[in-house]
Design an enzyme around this catalytic site. Structure first.
Site, short mmCIF file in Angstrom:
data_model
loop_
_atom_site.label_atom_id
_atom_site.label_comp_id
_atom_site.label_asym_id
_atom_site.label_seq_id
_atom_site.Cartn_x
_atom_site.Cartn_y
_atom_site.Cartn_z
N SER A 70 46.35 14.82 12.40
CA SER A 70 46.59 15.36 13.73
C SER A 70 48.04 15.15 14.15
CB SER A 70 45.67 14.68 14.75
OG SER A 70 44.33 14.78 14.35
N1 SAH Z 1 42.51 11.91 13.09
C1 SAH Z 1 42.51 12.48 11.78
C2 SAH Z 1 42.09 13.94 11.92
C3 SAH Z 1 41.79 14.63 10.68
S1 SAH Z 1 41.32 16.32 10.89
C4 SAH Z 1 43.91 12.39 11.22
O1 SAH Z 1 44.85 12.41 12.02
O2 SAH Z 1 44.08 12.30 10.01
C5 SAH Z 1 39.61 16.17 11.30
C6 SAH Z 1 38.74 15.46 10.30
O3 SAH Z 1 37.39 15.62 10.75
C7 SAH Z 1 38.78 16.04 8.88
O4 SAH Z 1 39.05 15.02 7.98
C8 SAH Z 1 37.38 16.62 8.69
O5 SAH Z 1 36.90 16.53 7.35
C9 SAH Z 1 36.57 15.76 9.62
N2 SAH Z 1 35.29 16.37 10.03
C10 SAH Z 1 35.03 17.68 10.32
N3 SAH Z 1 33.73 17.83 10.64
C11 SAH Z 1 33.17 16.60 10.56
C12 SAH Z 1 31.84 16.10 10.77
N4 SAH Z 1 30.84 16.90 11.13
N5 SAH Z 1 31.62 14.79 10.58
C13 SAH Z 1 32.61 13.95 10.21
N6 SAH Z 1 33.89 14.35 10.00
C14 SAH Z 1 34.16 15.66 10.17
#
Ligand code: SAH
Length: 220
Positions: A70
């Site tokens: 993010s």
């Molecule tokens: N805060 C993290 C955001 C990553 S993007 C960072 O800054 O690295 C969002 C993440 O949510 C991704 O890794 C994706 O695989 C995960 N995600 C999407 N749907 C999900 C779900 N239903 N349950 C758990 N994780 C999920």
């Protein structure tokens, strides 16, 4: 560029992070706890080496599997919204991704539970936090739509991917007075929301318009 070369070039230095923090302040982030922490946290260690020199730009960057780390502004905004009414004791994070947000949360609150649906991302985040000697996070490979009821109720929940509609099960896993910070909606119509659980339901607040990857069904 190797880690040593990056350090030599100053692209991952404290000074570079301080510039990032100045930009966060310029965009309206005022929470000193969050700003101080982001000035310290080595974001370049949460992206692959080829992208490390861009880690302190205010950008989301690819982390593989179609996902992104993010944008620093959004991480700061969400974290500040989560701790606005005091530091929560136990926090559930949905969407571990790179582990950057997880590491920040774990440095602010006593206990973090973090759920991710893509196993290799989860494993990598677990390794990273292990190397950083951050020990107050319990990781879980699962679909976070349903939260993680075994460890609930939580003082706060942060969701880093957007469902089309608010998953009610997440509200159910909040303590009364607890806050859920979550982007909700699809495409260009997502809003970052804070839902605060009350004795009889929940109060909602729109924080701003945002653009997150979708919260997907099932595990990947
Ligand atoms: N805060 C993290 C955001 C990553 S993007 C960072 O800054 O690295 C969002 C993440 O949510 C991704 O890794 C994706 O695989 C995960 N995600 C999407 N749907 C999900 C779900 N239903 N349950 C758990 N994780 C999920």
């Amino acid at each position: 560029m190797t880690e040593a070369a990056l350090r030599g070039s100053g692209m991952t230095s404290l000074r570079t992070r301080k510039r990032m923090v100045e930009r966060l302040v310029a965009r309206g982030i005022t929470d000193e706890r969050v700003l101080a922490l982001m000035a310290r946290m080595p974001r370049h260690l949460f992206v692959e080496e080829a992208l490390a020199s861009r880690a302190y730009e205010d950008l989301a960057l690819p982390i593989g599997h179609g996902q992104t780390i993010s944008q620093p502004y959004m991480v700061a905004r969400m974290t500040a919204a989560l701790v606005q009414n005091g530091i929560p004791e136990r926090v559930l994070e949905v969407g571990t991704g790179s582990g950057y947000q997880t590491a920040l949360l774990a440095s602010l609150v006593p206990q973090v539970y973090s759920v991710e649906r893509i196993a290799p991302l989860l494993a990598q985040a677990r390794r990273r936090l292990g190397h950083m000697r951050i020990g107050n996070v319990i990781f879980h490979h699962s679909d976070g739509h349903w939260g993680w009821p075994e460890h609930g109720p939580y003082d706060a929940i942060l969701v880093a991917a957007a469902p089309n509609e608010l998953p009610e099960s997440l509200i159910d896993q909040l303590k009364v007075g607890g806050a859920l910070v979550i982007p909700v909606g699809s495409g260009l119509h997502q809003r970052l929301m804070r839902h605060t659980r009350t004795a009889h339901g929940h109060a909602e607040e729109i924080l701003e318009t945002v653009h997150f990857v979708p919260l997907k069904d099932g595990v990947g």
